[in-house]
Write a protein that holds these residues in place. Structure first.
Motif, PDB file in Angstrom:
ATOM      1  N   ASP A  96       0.796  -1.228   0.000  1.00  0.00           N
ATOM      2  CA  ASP A  96       0.000   0.000   0.000  1.00  0.00           C
ATOM      3  C   ASP A  96       0.830   1.281   0.000  1.00  0.00           C
ATOM      4  O   ASP A  96       0.271   2.377   0.104  1.00  0.00           O
ATOM      5  N   LEU A  97       2.136   1.152  -0.132  1.00  0.00           N
ATOM      6  CA  LEU A  97       2.984   2.354  -0.079  1.00  0.00           C
ATOM      7  C   LEU A  97       2.603   3.350  -1.161  1.00  0.00           C
ATOM      8  O   LEU A  97       2.565   4.561  -0.934  1.00  0.00           O
ATOM      9  N   GLY A  98       2.312   2.867  -2.352  1.00  0.00           N
ATOM     10  CA  GLY A  98       1.981   3.761  -3.455  1.00  0.00           C
ATOM     11  C   GLY A  98       0.692   4.531  -3.237  1.00  0.00           C
ATOM     12  O   GLY A  98       0.497   5.608  -3.815  1.00  0.00           O
ATOM     13  N   LEU A  99      -0.201   4.005  -2.396  1.00  0.00           N
ATOM     14  CA  LEU A  99      -1.472   4.678  -2.152  1.00  0.00           C
ATOM     15  C   LEU A  99      -1.290   5.980  -1.392  1.00  0.00           C
ATOM     16  O   LEU A  99      -2.179   6.841  -1.400  1.00  0.00           O
ATOM     17  N   ASN A 100      -0.163   6.135  -0.719  1.00  0.00           N
ATOM     18  CA  ASN A 100       0.079   7.312   0.105  1.00  0.00           C
ATOM     19  C   ASN A 100       0.804   8.427  -0.631  1.00  0.00           C
ATOM     20  O   ASN A 100       1.081   9.478  -0.042  1.00  0.00           O
ATOM     21  N   LEU A 101       1.119   8.224  -1.899  1.00  0.00           N
ATOM     22  CA  LEU A 101       1.799   9.265  -2.655  1.00  0.00           C
ATOM     23  C   LEU A 101       0.842  10.412  -2.964  1.00  0.00           C
ATOM     24  O   LEU A 101      -0.345  10.191  -3.206  1.00  0.00           O
ATOM     25  N   PRO A 102       1.341  11.641  -2.959  1.00  0.00           N
ATOM     26  CA  PRO A 102       0.484  12.806  -3.229  1.00  0.00           C
ATOM     27  C   PRO A 102       0.212  12.970  -4.723  1.00  0.00           C
ATOM     28  O   PRO A 102       0.671  13.917  -5.360  1.00  0.00           O
ATOM     29  N   ASP A 103      -0.525  12.031  -5.290  1.00  0.00           N
ATOM     30  CA  ASP A 103      -0.777  12.009  -6.722  1.00  0.00           C
ATOM     31  C   ASP A 103      -2.177  11.448  -6.941  1.00  0.00           C
ATOM     32  O   ASP A 103      -2.525  10.402  -6.378  1.00  0.00           O
ATOM     33  N   ARG A 105      -3.250   9.883  -9.281  1.00  0.00           N
ATOM     34  CA  ARG A 105      -3.188   8.583  -9.954  1.00  0.00           C
ATOM     35  C   ARG A 105      -2.631   7.484  -9.049  1.00  0.00           C
ATOM     36  O   ARG A 105      -2.350   6.378  -9.517  1.00  0.00           O
ATOM     37  N   ALA A 106      -2.473   7.759  -7.760  1.00  0.00           N
ATOM     38  CA  ALA A 106      -1.845   6.801  -6.853  1.00  0.00           C
ATOM     39  C   ALA A 106      -2.596   5.472  -6.814  1.00  0.00           C
ATOM     40  O   ALA A 106      -1.988   4.400  -6.890  1.00  0.00           O
ATOM     41  N   ARG A 160     -14.701   9.142  -8.913  1.00  0.00           N
ATOM     42  CA  ARG A 160     -13.968   9.959  -7.935  1.00  0.00           C
ATOM     43  C   ARG A 160     -13.279  11.145  -8.610  1.00  0.00           C
ATOM     44  O   ARG A 160     -13.238  12.236  -8.059  1.00  0.00           O
ATOM     45  N   ARG A 161     -12.743  10.927  -9.776  1.00  0.00           N
ATOM     46  CA  ARG A 161     -12.068  12.025 -10.477  1.00  0.00           C
ATOM     47  C   ARG A 161     -13.062  13.078 -10.956  1.00  0.00           C
ATOM     48  O   ARG A 161     -12.758  14.277 -10.940  1.00  0.00           O
ATOM     49  N   ARG A 162     -14.241  12.639 -11.358  1.00  0.00           N
ATOM     50  CA  ARG A 162     -15.266  13.605 -11.762  1.00  0.00           C
ATOM     51  C   ARG A 162     -15.695  14.446 -10.563  1.00  0.00           C
ATOM     52  O   ARG A 162     -15.834  15.673 -10.661  1.00  0.00           O
ATOM     53  N   LEU A 163     -15.883  13.803  -9.417  1.00  0.00           N
ATOM     54  CA  LEU A 163     -16.313  14.497  -8.212  1.00  0.00           C
ATOM     55  C   LEU A 163     -15.268  15.497  -7.725  1.00  0.00           C
ATOM     56  O   LEU A 163     -15.607  16.615  -7.308  1.00  0.00           O
ATOM     57  N   ARG A 164     -13.994  15.128  -7.799  1.00  0.00           N
ATOM     58  CA  ARG A 164     -12.917  15.955  -7.254  1.00  0.00           C
ATOM     59  C   ARG A 164     -12.220  16.815  -8.305  1.00  0.00           C
ATOM     60  O   ARG A 164     -11.233  17.456  -8.016  1.00  0.00           O
ATOM     61  N   ARG A 165     -12.741  16.785  -9.513  1.00  0.00           N
ATOM     62  CA  ARG A 165     -12.239  17.611 -10.609  1.00  0.00           C
ATOM     63  C   ARG A 165     -10.753  17.320 -10.914  1.00  0.00           C
ATOM     64  O   ARG A 165      -9.881  18.137 -10.702  1.00  0.00           O
ATOM     65  N   TYR A 166     -10.556  16.125 -11.414  1.00  0.00           N
ATOM     66  CA  TYR A 166      -9.238  15.718 -11.884  1.00  0.00           C
ATOM     67  C   TYR A 166      -9.386  15.172 -13.305  1.00  0.00           C
ATOM     68  O   TYR A 166     -10.480  14.833 -13.741  1.00  0.00           O
ATOM     69  N   PRO A 167      -8.266  15.116 -14.060  1.00  0.00           N
ATOM     70  CA  PRO A 167      -8.342  14.565 -15.414  1.00  0.00           C
ATOM     71  C   PRO A 167      -8.991  13.180 -15.402  1.00  0.00           C
ATOM     72  O   PRO A 167      -8.817  12.422 -14.443  1.00  0.00           O
ATOM     73  N   PRO A 168      -9.778  12.888 -16.438  1.00  0.00           N
ATOM     74  CA  PRO A 168      -9.874  13.598 -17.728  1.00  0.00           C
ATOM     75  C   PRO A 168     -10.934  14.690 -17.787  1.00  0.00           C
ATOM     76  O   PRO A 168     -11.273  15.141 -18.886  1.00  0.00           O
ATOM     77  N   LEU A 259       2.617  21.103 -17.557  1.00  0.00           N
ATOM     78  CA  LEU A 259       1.258  20.791 -18.014  1.00  0.00           C
ATOM     79  C   LEU A 259       1.028  19.273 -17.962  1.00  0.00           C
ATOM     80  O   LEU A 259       1.874  18.502 -18.410  1.00  0.00           O
ATOM     81  N   ASP A 260      -0.107  18.885 -17.405  1.00  0.00           N
ATOM     82  CA  ASP A 260      -0.452  17.481 -17.261  1.00  0.00           C
ATOM     83  C   ASP A 260       0.733  16.713 -16.651  1.00  0.00           C
ATOM     84  O   ASP A 260       1.282  15.794 -17.265  1.00  0.00           O
ATOM     85  N   PRO A 261       1.145  17.089 -15.433  1.00  0.00           N
ATOM     86  CA  PRO A 261       2.381  16.535 -14.855  1.00  0.00           C
ATOM     87  C   PRO A 261       2.316  15.037 -14.637  1.00  0.00           C
ATOM     88  O   PRO A 261       1.325  14.502 -14.139  1.00  0.00           O
ATOM     89  N   VAL A 262       3.377  14.363 -15.024  1.00  0.00           N
ATOM     90  CA  VAL A 262       3.508  12.920 -14.794  1.00  0.00           C
ATOM     91  C   VAL A 262       4.018  12.660 -13.393  1.00  0.00           C
ATOM     92  O   VAL A 262       3.601  11.729 -12.724  1.00  0.00           O
ATOM     93  N   ASN A 263       4.914  13.507 -12.932  1.00  0.00           N
ATOM     94  CA  ASN A 263       5.523  13.382 -11.609  1.00  0.00           C
ATOM     95  C   ASN A 263       5.027  14.499 -10.721  1.00  0.00           C
ATOM     96  O   ASN A 263       5.243  15.680 -11.033  1.00  0.00           O
TER      97      ASN A 263
END
Length: 265
Positions: A96-103, A105-106, A160-168, A259-263
């Motif tokens: 679950d380490l990846g779930l805690n990243l500030p992204d 897409r985590a 979740r992305r629609r609700l929180r206004r994230y891509p796409p 723009l559209d940051p990957v990292n």
């Protein structure tokens, strides 16, 4: 928390750490929990793996494929692209380490990695078993990981992305800001620029979050900050960035538009 670090550490040492975490009952016992019916003493395995480390990575993997080494321990590089029909158990420590990243897409990246890792077991005639370590069993991604439900995860993540206004559903950008640790006027310049940006963002209908300290807040002698921007089109984001560059306070800061940051780090 101790990591399961991997350099030229012997397999014995890694299994000892797994033992401390309860994956193997004790490091001196015959390893059966991780290798199905194979019974190899850890002292023998240490000797085999030490010899393997002297060769190349392909030789290492080939030895595992020939079942000369019954346990294969590694990082994400083992999650895909390997076909070992005799493997019946895959264990993911700290899954679950990846779930805690500030992204945003985590969860998506964690789901992909874990489903791929699970696919390493049971690829032959024998059924496979997968064990994943987590400290948060309530996270929504686990129900989809357990069943390999790509479509279910896609639908849940999209909602979740629609609700929180994230891509796409929006255009996303980061303005990366930094100043040298020895720049005494850096914090004041950052605050002045942030105030001006918030006013301009409202005019351009851009949602602005921050500036806030970056996850890697100090890097190579510079204090780093992120300003997350959400808008309906790329042009509004670019206009806000060029406005930032035109402000006098920006002379003391290093600004970069992603723009559209990957990292997100």
């Amino acid at each position: 928390k101790e990591e399961l670090g991997w350099s030229r550490t012997t397999t014995y040492t890694v299994i000892k750490r797994l033992s401390d975490r309860g994956v193997v009952k004790n490091e001196n016992a015959t390893v059966t929990a991780l290798v199905s019916k194979e019974e190899v003493q850890l002292s023998q395995m240490e000797e085999m793996m030490e010899k393997t480390f002297e060769g190349s990575l392909p030789a290492f993997l080939a030895a595992f494929a020939r079942q000369e080494a019954p346990i294969l321990v590694g990082t994400q590089m083992l999650s895909k692209g390997h076909h070992f029909p005799q493997v019946t158990l895959a264990v993911v420590a700290d899954g679950d380490l990846g779930l805690n990243l500030p992204d945003y897409r985590a969860a998506e990246r964690t789901f992909q990695l874990l489903v791929q890792s699970a696919g390493r077991a049971g690829r032959g005639e024998k059924p496979g078993r997968v064990l994943i370590q987590t400290r948060d069993v309530s996270h929504y991604c686990w129900q989809y990981v357990q069943t390999g439900d790509y479509e279910g995860f896609y639908a849940a993540e999209l909602a979740r992305r629609r609700l929180r206004r994230y891509p796409p559903f929006v255009r996303l950008a980061l303005i990366r800001m930094s100043f040298g640790v020895e720049e005494k006027n850096g914090p004041a310049a950052l605050n002045e620029l942030a105030t001006a940006l918030r006013a301009r963002a409202r005019e351009l209908d851009v949602q602005m979050l921050g500036p806030a300290p970056a996850p890697l807040a100090l890097l190579r002698g510079r204090r780093r900050f992120h300003c997350l921007l959400k808008a309906g089109d790329w042009q509004a984001l670019r206009r806000l960035y060029f406005f930032a560059r035109s402000r006098k306070a920006s002379a003391l800061l290093r600004l970069f538009l992603d723009l559209d940051p990957v990292n997100m780090l």
